[in-house]
Design a protein around this motif. Structure first.
Motif, PDB file in Angstrom:
ATOM      1  N   ASN A   1      -0.797  38.432  -5.712  1.00  0.00           N
ATOM      2  CA  ASN A   1      -0.927  39.264  -6.909  1.00  0.00           C
ATOM      3  C   ASN A   1       0.287  40.151  -7.056  1.00  0.00           C
ATOM      4  O   ASN A   1       0.918  40.529  -6.065  1.00  0.00           O
ATOM      5  CB  ASN A   1      -2.170  40.152  -6.807  1.00  0.00           C
ATOM      6  CG  ASN A   1      -3.434  39.360  -7.084  1.00  0.00           C
ATOM      7  OD1 ASN A   1      -3.400  38.326  -7.752  1.00  0.00           O
ATOM      8  ND2 ASN A   1      -4.541  39.830  -6.554  1.00  0.00           N
TER       9      ASN A   1
ATOM     10  N   ARG B   1      -7.925  36.516 -13.938  1.00  0.00           N
ATOM     11  CA  ARG B   1      -7.173  36.350 -12.696  1.00  0.00           C
ATOM     12  C   ARG B   1      -8.069  36.299 -11.462  1.00  0.00           C
ATOM     13  O   ARG B   1      -7.868  35.461 -10.586  1.00  0.00           O
ATOM     14  CB  ARG B   1      -6.117  37.471 -12.538  1.00  0.00           C
ATOM     15  CG  ARG B   1      -5.150  37.202 -11.408  1.00  0.00           C
ATOM     16  CD  ARG B   1      -4.087  38.292 -11.271  1.00  0.00           C
ATOM     17  NE  ARG B   1      -4.627  39.501 -10.673  1.00  0.00           N
ATOM     18  CZ  ARG B   1      -3.905  40.564 -10.353  1.00  0.00           C
ATOM     19  NH1 ARG B   1      -2.603  40.571 -10.600  1.00  0.00           N
ATOM     20  NH2 ARG B   1      -4.451  41.629  -9.810  1.00  0.00           N
TER      21      ARG B   1
ATOM     22  N   LYS C   1      -2.786  41.166 -14.674  1.00  0.00           N
ATOM     23  CA  LYS C   1      -2.818  39.749 -15.074  1.00  0.00           C
ATOM     24  C   LYS C   1      -1.743  38.923 -14.375  1.00  0.00           C
ATOM     25  O   LYS C   1      -1.694  37.698 -14.517  1.00  0.00           O
ATOM     26  CB  LYS C   1      -2.556  39.629 -16.577  1.00  0.00           C
ATOM     27  CG  LYS C   1      -3.617  40.251 -17.437  1.00  0.00           C
ATOM     28  CD  LYS C   1      -3.273  40.032 -18.895  1.00  0.00           C
ATOM     29  CE  LYS C   1      -4.370  40.616 -19.761  1.00  0.00           C
ATOM     30  NZ  LYS C   1      -4.128  40.432 -21.176  1.00  0.00           N
TER      31      LYS C   1
END
Ligand code: PLP
Length: 364
Positions: free
Chosen positions: A309, A293, A336
């Motif tokens: 995020n 990521r 993730k």
């Protein structure tokens, strides 16, 4: 390379809001009033519920909902570990104890087995959160609630117009809560509303948002029959809300279309998995599980593409700190997970620019 940034989200204000706000200003009645009632009536009609009560934020919608159900000191409220912290803070504000539980890895919503494992004699409410517009498993949750005499307050902050089995999310539990903050489909700057089919709860909610008064008073010789607060939603905010509602059908269609474009063009890419939505759900944003990521983030940034995020699991935040042991899925998935640019103002070309860059990244 785009010479402008692709935003992950942006609110939009149209001509209708300017006109409606001007009318309220000219009326000289800016407080919670007739325009607020009009906004509430439209919301109730839209979501096919008996009552809608507009308040100052989604957080306060949850707080007042729990208050109206007499949730307080000594009570426990079950909350998923993966949500915006407001869900837990609202329960904490009532004096209740927040009981965090793990999530379902397929949807990032509250896990049913985890709820079962967390119920005690003190459990007074469960707050399922419909993360990103994906519905939590309401049938199973309502069954647990019925068997254990527990209230359900749905956190539908991200689920406006999303449905499950033909019924709008937010309308399943005792009460449903929505947010009108700037990263939602419609916004009033800040704001929120509560929906319910329960007449008594609706009356109680109106008292709670207005100093315990059952009807609007002079501020002088009013009867205050219970303890309440000031969480009124002004005519000014309602005017913005009414304007925003007029764009809602177009916006939800667009959000579905953007999600479909991503889904159809980001298949079979190793290292990337988009979360799935059902046809009747509205993707508030498009979210994905991403390997590498931080590297993808840097790459997207270099191409002027914004993203967001996912939240850290609540059990890792200082006020709610717990060991990872009971939160296997949230602990594993949070690092993730991210939201791709999902602004309803994106053109197809913008979406394809993001798609191509993600593909380039994973094929390097
Ligand atoms: C899942 C969730 N719950 C609660 C809230 C709180 O809403 P608000 O920011 O309007 O207080 C939000 C949005 O911010 C949210 O996304």
């Amino acid at each position: 390379m785009k010479n402008r940034t692709i935003k992950w989200w942006a609110p939009k204000i149209g001509e209708e809001e300017f006109r409606l706000v001007r009318d309220v200003l000219a009326s000289n009645y800016l407080n919670d009033g007739d325009i607020t009632r009009q906004f509430e009536a439209k919301i109730a009609n839209l979501l096919k519920v008996k009552h809608a009560v507009a308040v100052t934020s989604g957080t306060i919608a949850i707080f007042l909902s729990l208050k109206s159900l007499d949730v307080g000191y000594g009570d426990e409220v079950i909350i998923p570990d993966m949500t915006f912290i407001a869900t837990a803070n609202a329960a904490e504000m009532c004096g209740a104890k927040v009981i965090l539980v793990d999530i379902d890895p397929k949807t990032l919503n509250i896990d049913i087995e985890a709820i079962n494992g967390a119920i005690t004699k003190k459990t007074k409410a469960i707050i399922p959160v419909h993360v990103t517009g994906r519905g939590a498993q309401m049938e199973a949750i309502l069954k647990i609630a019925k068997e254990n005499n527990i209230h359900i307050v749905e956190d539908a902050a991200e689920a406006l117009l999303s449905k499950q089995n033909g019924k709008y999310l937010g309308a399943f539990g005792d009460i449903g809560c929505f947010s009108l903050s700037p990263n939602k489909t419609i916004t009033t700057g800040q704001g929120g509303f509560i929906v319910t089919n329960n007449d008594k709860l609706a009356v109680r909610l109106r008292e709670l948002k207005d100093q315990g008064r059952s009807k609007t008073g002079s501020g002088g010789d009013d009867f205050h029959n219970s303890i309440g607060y000031n969480f009124k939603f002004t005519n000014l905010q309602a005017a913005v809300g009414l304007g925003q509602l007029s764009y809602l059908p177009d916006r939800t269609e667009k959000m579905k279309k953007i999600n479909k474009l991503y889904v159809n063009n980001l298949k079979n890419i190793e290292g990337l998995k988009l979360f799935e939505f059902k046809e009747e759900e509205v993707p508030q944003w498009t979210d994905a599980l991403i390997e590498k990521r931080s590297e993808l983030e840097a790459y997207l940034k270099s191409k002027n593409i914004n993203y967001r995020n996912y939240w850290f699991p609540l059990h890792t935040q200082l006020p709610y700190k717990l060991a990872d042991d009971n939160f296997i899925n949230s602990t594993k998935l949070s690092p993730k997970a991210l939201w791709l640019p999902s602004c309803f103002d994106m053109s197809d070309e913008d979406v394809m620019y993001v798609v191509e860059n993600i593909k380039n990244f994973y094929s390097r």
